[in-house]
Design an enzyme around this catalytic site. Structure first.
Site, PDB file in Angstrom:
ATOM      1  N   CYS A 112       0.824  -1.235   0.000  1.00 43.08           N
ATOM      2  CA  CYS A 112       0.000   0.000   0.000  1.00 43.08           C
ATOM      3  C   CYS A 112       0.846   1.268   0.000  1.00 43.08           C
ATOM      4  CB  CYS A 112      -0.938  -0.005   1.191  1.00 43.08           C
ATOM      5  SG  CYS A 112      -1.947  -1.478   1.241  1.00 43.08           S
ATOM      6  N   HIS A 253      -3.406   6.937   3.024  1.00 43.07           N
ATOM      7  CA  HIS A 253      -3.797   5.667   2.417  1.00 43.07           C
ATOM      8  C   HIS A 253      -5.215   5.322   2.880  1.00 43.07           C
ATOM      9  CE1 HIS A 253      -4.059   1.634   1.126  1.00 43.07           C
ATOM     10  NE2 HIS A 253      -3.808   1.085   2.306  1.00 43.07           N
ATOM     11  N   ASN A 283     -10.161  -0.425   0.165  1.00 38.05           N
ATOM     12  CA  ASN A 283      -8.696  -0.326   0.153  1.00 38.05           C
ATOM     13  C   ASN A 283      -8.174  -0.830  -1.191  1.00 38.05           C
ATOM     14  OD1 ASN A 283      -5.947  -0.653   0.498  1.00 38.05           O
ATOM     15  ND2 ASN A 283      -6.103  -1.661   2.486  1.00 38.05           N
TER      16      ASN A 283
HETATM   17  N1  ACO Z   1     -18.439  -9.084   9.232  1.00 43.85           N
HETATM   18  C1  ACO Z   1     -18.859  -9.419  10.461  1.00 43.85           C
HETATM   19  N2  ACO Z   1     -18.037  -9.790  11.452  1.00 43.85           N
HETATM   20  C2  ACO Z   1     -16.712  -9.797  11.160  1.00 43.85           C
HETATM   21  C3  ACO Z   1     -16.218  -9.467   9.883  1.00 43.85           C
HETATM   22  C4  ACO Z   1     -17.132  -9.096   8.911  1.00 43.85           C
HETATM   23  N3  ACO Z   1     -16.760  -8.740   7.650  1.00 43.85           N
HETATM   24  N4  ACO Z   1     -14.876  -9.564   9.909  1.00 43.85           N
HETATM   25  C5  ACO Z   1     -14.533  -9.949  11.155  1.00 43.85           C
HETATM   26  N5  ACO Z   1     -15.638 -10.111  11.907  1.00 43.85           N
HETATM   27  C6  ACO Z   1     -15.744 -10.519  13.300  1.00 43.85           C
HETATM   28  C7  ACO Z   1     -14.551 -11.310  13.747  1.00 43.85           C
HETATM   29  O1  ACO Z   1     -14.706 -12.671  13.398  1.00 43.85           O
HETATM   30  C8  ACO Z   1     -14.617 -11.106  15.243  1.00 43.85           C
HETATM   31  O2  ACO Z   1     -15.565 -11.972  15.771  1.00 43.85           O
HETATM   32  P1  ACO Z   1     -15.309 -12.736  17.157  1.00 43.85           P
HETATM   33  O3  ACO Z   1     -15.155 -11.633  18.174  1.00 43.85           O
HETATM   34  O4  ACO Z   1     -16.535 -13.560  17.319  1.00 43.85           O
HETATM   35  O5  ACO Z   1     -14.062 -13.508  16.955  1.00 43.85           O
HETATM   36  C9  ACO Z   1     -15.140  -9.691  15.389  1.00 43.85           C
HETATM   37  O6  ACO Z   1     -15.744  -9.364  14.126  1.00 43.85           O
HETATM   38  C10 ACO Z   1     -14.081  -8.659  15.700  1.00 43.85           C
HETATM   39  O7  ACO Z   1     -12.990  -8.856  14.814  1.00 43.85           O
HETATM   40  P2  ACO Z   1     -11.740  -7.934  14.867  1.00 43.85           P
HETATM   41  O8  ACO Z   1     -10.743  -8.399  13.874  1.00 43.85           O
HETATM   42  O9  ACO Z   1     -11.285  -7.754  16.278  1.00 43.85           O
HETATM   43  O10 ACO Z   1     -12.390  -6.544  14.384  1.00 43.85           O
HETATM   44  P3  ACO Z   1     -11.719  -5.170  14.306  1.00 43.85           P
HETATM   45  O11 ACO Z   1     -12.526  -4.184  15.016  1.00 43.85           O
HETATM   46  O12 ACO Z   1     -10.252  -5.216  14.586  1.00 43.85           O
HETATM   47  O13 ACO Z   1     -11.869  -4.841  12.751  1.00 43.85           O
HETATM   48  C11 ACO Z   1     -10.569  -4.849  10.769  1.00 43.85           C
HETATM   49  C12 ACO Z   1     -11.267  -5.694  11.794  1.00 43.85           C
HETATM   50  C13 ACO Z   1     -11.603  -4.001  10.060  1.00 43.85           C
HETATM   51  C14 ACO Z   1      -9.892  -5.765   9.746  1.00 43.85           C
HETATM   52  C15 ACO Z   1      -9.553  -3.943  11.470  1.00 43.85           C
HETATM   53  O14 ACO Z   1      -8.723  -4.711  12.311  1.00 43.85           O
HETATM   54  C16 ACO Z   1      -8.695  -3.225  10.499  1.00 43.85           C
HETATM   55  O15 ACO Z   1      -9.160  -2.382   9.753  1.00 43.85           O
HETATM   56  N6  ACO Z   1      -7.377  -3.510  10.523  1.00 43.85           N
HETATM   57  C17 ACO Z   1      -6.457  -2.870   9.643  1.00 43.85           C
HETATM   58  C18 ACO Z   1      -6.511  -3.603   8.386  1.00 43.85           C
HETATM   59  C19 ACO Z   1      -6.072  -2.719   7.306  1.00 43.85           C
HETATM   60  O16 ACO Z   1      -6.503  -1.590   7.188  1.00 43.85           O
HETATM   61  N7  ACO Z   1      -5.219  -3.265   6.530  1.00 43.85           N
HETATM   62  C20 ACO Z   1      -4.760  -2.591   5.463  1.00 43.85           C
HETATM   63  C21 ACO Z   1      -3.644  -1.628   5.850  1.00 43.85           C
HETATM   64  S1  ACO Z   1      -2.249  -2.074   5.074  1.00 43.85           S
HETATM   65  C22 ACO Z   1      -2.710  -2.296   3.562  1.00 43.85           C
HETATM   66  O17 ACO Z   1      -3.531  -1.565   3.103  1.00 43.85           O
HETATM   67  C23 ACO Z   1      -2.149  -3.380   2.766  1.00 43.85           C
END
Ligand code: ACO
Length: 326
Positions: A112, A253, A283
């Site tokens: 990214c 980003h 993204n």
């Molecule tokens: N729909 C519903 N529930 C979901 C989904 C979904 N699409 N995805 C995950 N969940 C659930 C998980 O299974 C988990 O359930 P559990 O508690 O029963 O185990 C719960 O939601 C919470 O999951 P988390 O991973 O803790 O959720 P979080 O609030 O951290 O959000 C996310 C997840 C959106 C991926 C976040 O961590 C994030 O944005 N991280 C950064 C990722 C990113 O931006 N990467 C790109 C940057 S670098 C690049 O661009 C290459």
């Protein structure tokens, strides 16, 4: 020699995939995706559309704005983690599509942060006099490396491309600095295990065991992203003896609205000085900043003299910033 962005362009697939449609594919909801990420819809490439397709179209639009002819382009850098092929480079295919017969062309792999890395390389070519007109392109078709059964990742990503033309310039409206950083100790928090030399596409287990897909430790990536983007932005401010109050527009980003909010809060920037479009595109990795830059430019959000900060974070980890006096 100063370095100026003389043209911007972007190109996106026509097909829109909404959160409501994703609810039919995986166990998710529009409410979860919107509150956790800010994403409402993303673009998905159709059959017959490739990374080079959008890269070339974004480049054509940037060249039209810059008034640059294909044969005037000395260098084409395509930042991508989803190239048309492992080789030849997508940049060489783009060179062919554009008829930019005098260019040197290569791909750049910095996930990214690829567009910021590309700006940094282009800046050095131009300042040293090694090139006069350069295309830096970020282009991705992430929809072809995500697992459409994995709700943790498939809701986050989209396809598209953005491009800029950079030229040497004597004027003040120029790229002030670029900063790039890498932290390889966390390479396995965000990566695509399959199709390289460790898990080759020729090994049937790569597909059968799902190693072909992008994988991410979302929570860990989130924390690193906020800290690293803040550091990269602060490095740019310090190098130019500026403070956040001087920044007219931040283009971060476009990964997640919560990362954008945390980064702008750390810098002390209100949302009126932050450009986002991730609600519409998700993204798009290396394409996210140049697509947003092109939209901000064409919408007239960027005024001459505006101090523009671009800041990125991605797999590797890689991160970086670019500061422009627009
Ligand atoms: N729909 C519903 N529930 C979901 C989904 C979904 N699409 N995805 C995950 N969940 C659930 C998980 O299974 C988990 O359930 P559990 O508690 O029963 O185990 C719960 O939601 C919470 O999951 P988390 O991973 O803790 O959720 P979080 O609030 O951290 O959000 C996310 C997840 C959106 C991926 C976040 O961590 C994030 O944005 N991280 C950064 C990722 C990113 O931006 N990467 C790109 C940057 S670098 C690049 O661009 C290459």
């Amino acid at each position: 020699m100063n370095v100026r962005i003389t043209g911007t362009g972007s190109a996106l697939p026509g097909k829109i995939l909404t959160n409501a449609e994703l609810e039919q594919l995986v166990d998710t909801s529009d409410e979860w995706i919107t509150t956790r990420t800010g994403i409402k819809e993303r673009r998905i490439a159709a059959e017959g559309e490739y990374t080079s397709t959008f890269a070339a179209e974004a480049a054509r639009r940037a060249m039209t704005m810059a008034g640059a002819l294909p044969e005037e382009i000395d260098l084409i850098i395509v930042a991508t983690v989803t190239p048309d092929f492992p080789f030849p480079s997508t940049a060489c295919i783009v060179q062919d599509l554009l008829g930019a017969s005098n260019a040197t062309a290569f791909d750049l792999s910095a996930a990214c942060s690829g567009f910021i890395y590309g700006l940094s390389i282009a800046e050095k070519y131009l300042r040293s006099g090694s090139a006069r007109k350069i295309l830096v392109i970020g282009s991705e078709i992430l929809s072809r490396v995500v697992d459409w059964k994995d709700r943790n990742t498939c809701v986050l990503f989209g396809d598209g491309a953005g491009a800029v033309v950079l030229e040497g310039s004597e004027g003040d409206h120029s790229l002030l600095s670029t900063h790039t950083f890498s932290n390889g100790t966390h390479w396995n928090l965000l990566y695509q295990p399959g199709s390289g030399s460790r898990n080759p596409a020729t090994d049937p287990r790569t597909i059968a065991e799902g190693r072909i897909y992008l994988t991410m430790e979302g929570n860990d990536v989130f924390k690193h992203a906020v800290r690293a983007m803040g550091e990269a932005a602060e490095a740019a401010l310090a190098a130019n003896s500026l403070s956040a109050a001087d920044i007219g527009l931040l283009i971060p980003h476009q990964a997640n609205q919560r990362i954008v909010d945390a980064t702008s809060k750390r810098l002390g920037l209100g949302s009126d000085r932050v450009f986002t479009n991730l609600d519409r595109y998700g993204n798009t990795s290396s394409a996210s900043i140049p697509i947003a830059l092109d939209e901000a430019n064409r919408q007239g959000v960027l005024k001459p003299g505006c101090k523009l900060m671009m800041v990125a974070f991605g797999g590797g980890f890689t991160y970086g910033s670019a500061l422009v006096n627009w």
